[in-house]
Design a protein around this motif. Sequence first.
Motif, PDB file in Angstrom:
ATOM      1  N   TRP A   1       0.826  -1.208   0.000  1.00  0.00           N
ATOM      2  CA  TRP A   1       0.000   0.000   0.000  1.00  0.00           C
ATOM      3  C   TRP A   1       0.861   1.260   0.000  1.00  0.00           C
ATOM      4  N   GLY A   2       2.046   1.184   0.617  1.00  0.00           N
ATOM      5  CA  GLY A   2       2.955   2.330   0.555  1.00  0.00           C
ATOM      6  C   GLY A   2       3.412   2.593  -0.864  1.00  0.00           C
ATOM      7  N   ARG A   3       3.741   1.518  -1.599  1.00  0.00           N
ATOM      8  CA  ARG A   3       4.126   1.696  -3.002  1.00  0.00           C
ATOM      9  C   ARG A   3       2.980   2.279  -3.811  1.00  0.00           C
ATOM     10  N   LEU A   4       1.751   1.787  -3.540  1.00  0.00           N
ATOM     11  CA  LEU A   4       0.596   2.292  -4.280  1.00  0.00           C
ATOM     12  C   LEU A   4       0.383   3.780  -4.021  1.00  0.00           C
TER      13      LEU A   4
ATOM     14  N   LEU B   1       1.429  10.012 -10.393  1.00  0.00           N
ATOM     15  CA  LEU B   1       0.534   9.928 -11.557  1.00  0.00           C
ATOM     16  C   LEU B   1      -0.013  11.290 -11.968  1.00  0.00           C
ATOM     17  N   LEU B   2       0.124  12.284 -11.088  1.00  0.00           N
ATOM     18  CA  LEU B   2      -0.314  13.634 -11.445  1.00  0.00           C
ATOM     19  C   LEU B   2       0.417  14.155 -12.683  1.00  0.00           C
ATOM     20  N   PHE B   3       1.640  13.637 -12.917  1.00  0.00           N
ATOM     21  CA  PHE B   3       2.387  14.088 -14.083  1.00  0.00           C
ATOM     22  C   PHE B   3       1.765  13.609 -15.394  1.00  0.00           C
TER      23      PHE B   3
ATOM     24  N   GLY C   1      -6.116   5.494 -19.326  1.00  0.00           N
ATOM     25  CA  GLY C   1      -6.723   4.903 -18.138  1.00  0.00           C
ATOM     26  C   GLY C   1      -6.248   3.477 -17.915  1.00  0.00           C
ATOM     27  N   LEU C   2      -6.181   2.696 -19.005  1.00  0.00           N
ATOM     28  CA  LEU C   2      -5.662   1.322 -18.883  1.00  0.00           C
ATOM     29  C   LEU C   2      -4.190   1.328 -18.479  1.00  0.00           C
ATOM     30  N   PHE C   3      -3.448   2.309 -18.975  1.00  0.00           N
ATOM     31  CA  PHE C   3      -2.031   2.438 -18.619  1.00  0.00           C
ATOM     32  C   PHE C   3      -1.871   2.603 -17.107  1.00  0.00           C
ATOM     33  N   VAL C   4      -2.661   3.480 -16.519  1.00  0.00           N
ATOM     34  CA  VAL C   4      -2.597   3.709 -15.078  1.00  0.00           C
ATOM     35  C   VAL C   4      -2.964   2.436 -14.320  1.00  0.00           C
ATOM     36  N   ALA C   5      -4.014   1.728 -14.785  1.00  0.00           N
ATOM     37  CA  ALA C   5      -4.454   0.506 -14.106  1.00  0.00           C
ATOM     38  C   ALA C   5      -3.374  -0.569 -14.139  1.00  0.00           C
ATOM     39  N   VAL C   6      -2.738  -0.748 -15.300  1.00  0.00           N
ATOM     40  CA  VAL C   6      -1.675  -1.757 -15.414  1.00  0.00           C
ATOM     41  C   VAL C   6      -0.480  -1.368 -14.545  1.00  0.00           C
ATOM     42  N   TYR C   7      -0.155  -0.090 -14.525  1.00  0.00           N
ATOM     43  CA  TYR C   7       0.975   0.387 -13.712  1.00  0.00           C
ATOM     44  C   TYR C   7       0.750   0.092 -12.233  1.00  0.00           C
ATOM     45  N   LEU C   8      -0.408   0.442 -11.719  1.00  0.00           N
ATOM     46  CA  LEU C   8      -0.704   0.213 -10.299  1.00  0.00           C
ATOM     47  C   LEU C   8      -0.808  -1.270  -9.995  1.00  0.00           C
ATOM     48  N   ALA C   9      -1.418  -2.031 -10.890  1.00  0.00           N
ATOM     49  CA  ALA C   9      -1.531  -3.477 -10.665  1.00  0.00           C
ATOM     50  C   ALA C   9      -0.156  -4.126 -10.645  1.00  0.00           C
ATOM     51  N   GLY C  10       0.736  -3.662 -11.518  1.00  0.00           N
ATOM     52  CA  GLY C  10       2.085  -4.223 -11.526  1.00  0.00           C
ATOM     53  C   GLY C  10       2.822  -3.958 -10.229  1.00  0.00           C
ATOM     54  N   LEU C  11       2.685  -2.760  -9.683  1.00  0.00           N
ATOM     55  CA  LEU C  11       3.329  -2.457  -8.403  1.00  0.00           C
ATOM     56  C   LEU C  11       2.728  -3.271  -7.270  1.00  0.00           C
ATOM     57  N   MET C  12       1.416  -3.491  -7.305  1.00  0.00           N
ATOM     58  CA  MET C  12       0.764  -4.244  -6.225  1.00  0.00           C
ATOM     59  C   MET C  12       1.165  -5.707  -6.218  1.00  0.00           C
TER      60      MET C  12
ATOM     61  N   ALA D   1       7.856 -12.791 -15.046  1.00  0.00           N
ATOM     62  CA  ALA D   1       7.080 -12.927 -16.279  1.00  0.00           C
ATOM     63  C   ALA D   1       5.930 -11.926 -16.295  1.00  0.00           C
ATOM     64  N   ALA D   2       5.248 -11.782 -15.145  1.00  0.00           N
ATOM     65  CA  ALA D   2       4.149 -10.815 -15.059  1.00  0.00           C
ATOM     66  C   ALA D   2       4.669  -9.390 -15.214  1.00  0.00           C
ATOM     67  N   ALA D   3       5.872  -9.119 -14.680  1.00  0.00           N
ATOM     68  CA  ALA D   3       6.440  -7.779 -14.798  1.00  0.00           C
ATOM     69  C   ALA D   3       6.756  -7.444 -16.253  1.00  0.00           C
ATOM     70  N   TRP D   4       7.344  -8.416 -16.964  1.00  0.00           N
ATOM     71  CA  TRP D   4       7.637  -8.181 -18.379  1.00  0.00           C
ATOM     72  C   TRP D   4       6.349  -7.973 -19.159  1.00  0.00           C
ATOM     73  N   ALA D   5       5.322  -8.726 -18.824  1.00  0.00           N
ATOM     74  CA  ALA D   5       4.044  -8.554 -19.509  1.00  0.00           C
ATOM     75  C   ALA D   5       3.483  -7.160 -19.254  1.00  0.00           C
ATOM     76  N   ALA D   6       3.581  -6.698 -18.001  1.00  0.00           N
ATOM     77  CA  ALA D   6       3.081  -5.361 -17.678  1.00  0.00           C
ATOM     78  C   ALA D   6       3.863  -4.285 -18.408  1.00  0.00           C
ATOM     79  N   VAL D   7       5.192  -4.441 -18.474  1.00  0.00           N
ATOM     80  CA  VAL D   7       6.014  -3.464 -19.192  1.00  0.00           C
ATOM     81  C   VAL D   7       5.637  -3.423 -20.668  1.00  0.00           C
TER      82      VAL D   7
END
Length: 365
Positions: A14-17, A24-26, A51-62, A74-80
């Motif tokens: 949750w700290g990373r999120l 993300l304001l940028f 919007g999908l970009f933001v969702a994938v970014y946050l999901a990858g960090l979580m 493998a999931a990280a490479w897929a997210a990238v």
Amino acid sequence: MNETPRTFEDRSRWGRLLGAGIWLLFLGNPLRRLLDEPDDLARIGGVVALGLFVAVYLAGLMQVGRVHAERRYAAAWAAVAVMVGLTAAVVPGAGDQALTCLVFVAALAVATLPSWQALAVVAALFATTTVLPLVVDGWLSHGNNFAVILASAAVWSFRLAWQRQARLLAAERDLSELAVEQERDRIGRDLHDILGHSLTIITVKAELAERLIDTDPDRARAELADLQRLSRDALADVRSTARGIRGISLPGEIASARMALEAAGIRPVLPTVADEVPSRWRDLFAWTLREGVTNVIRHSEASECVVEVSAEHIAVRDDGRGPADEGSGTGLDGLRQRARLAGATVTTSPGPGRRGFELTVTVPA
């Protein structure tokens, strides 16, 4: 630290999120460019892609730390890869402002990929954000190439801090498990010593009472009374040991004193058992033995230490140089207080022949 590994993982996630959400304001720059885009298809498609970009970014960090390393990478490479594709979908409507998305791709890569792979991704993204404004007419870098480096360095520092915290937590967990294991071993040894000694004495006295029951009934009854006392004492020791509150015992202190004196090069003359000591005085006698032997080892320069134990007193005597101030000190003061509360008396004096030092605790008959 008092948190569990799961608590630490959840708090870190949750700290990373939260940290990621602030930056993300940028993405407001490409969003504003998209909203100003007159082409409906480019505008709507770009907003959806962003919007999908933001969702994938946050999901990858979580997902960091949730799955096995191979599946996680493998999931990280897929997210990238998905984020790079979504960035390309933002370009028709946002133009060069879409390069801001690559800063977040670099941040996710550093946070989730192995070090050398993350470095390769960062280098590729830096080259992309540097070269594209040079080859595409009307495009500017807007400092995104340097933002890629700065964001990657910041995320890398956070990653190192998180890994260090995780290692500290793992080390603490290992130490806690080791402490539990050592305490379990200690309790096991104490139970073995208590039961081994007590049951042996009980068996001997039971056999003696059986032999005397016809020839000497009074003696047999006395032995049976001793059996009851010994069994109660053993049961009390077992219960307190099992509860983990057994801090000191007379048999244990006798054994410890013997080992400590031998290690110090002092010949121990100690009793092997102390069954004649009533239960109510055992703790006091144990503390006396501990304090007396400690003083002998630390201060006496003795060659021999003699311990006498009876139902009414315990004496610790050495043949050393004797005390410089006739039996004062924090340890002896504490022992005197214990004895006074128990109704016993502490006396200190020179040993036989005015040599050495003798500590005696006498209890009421």
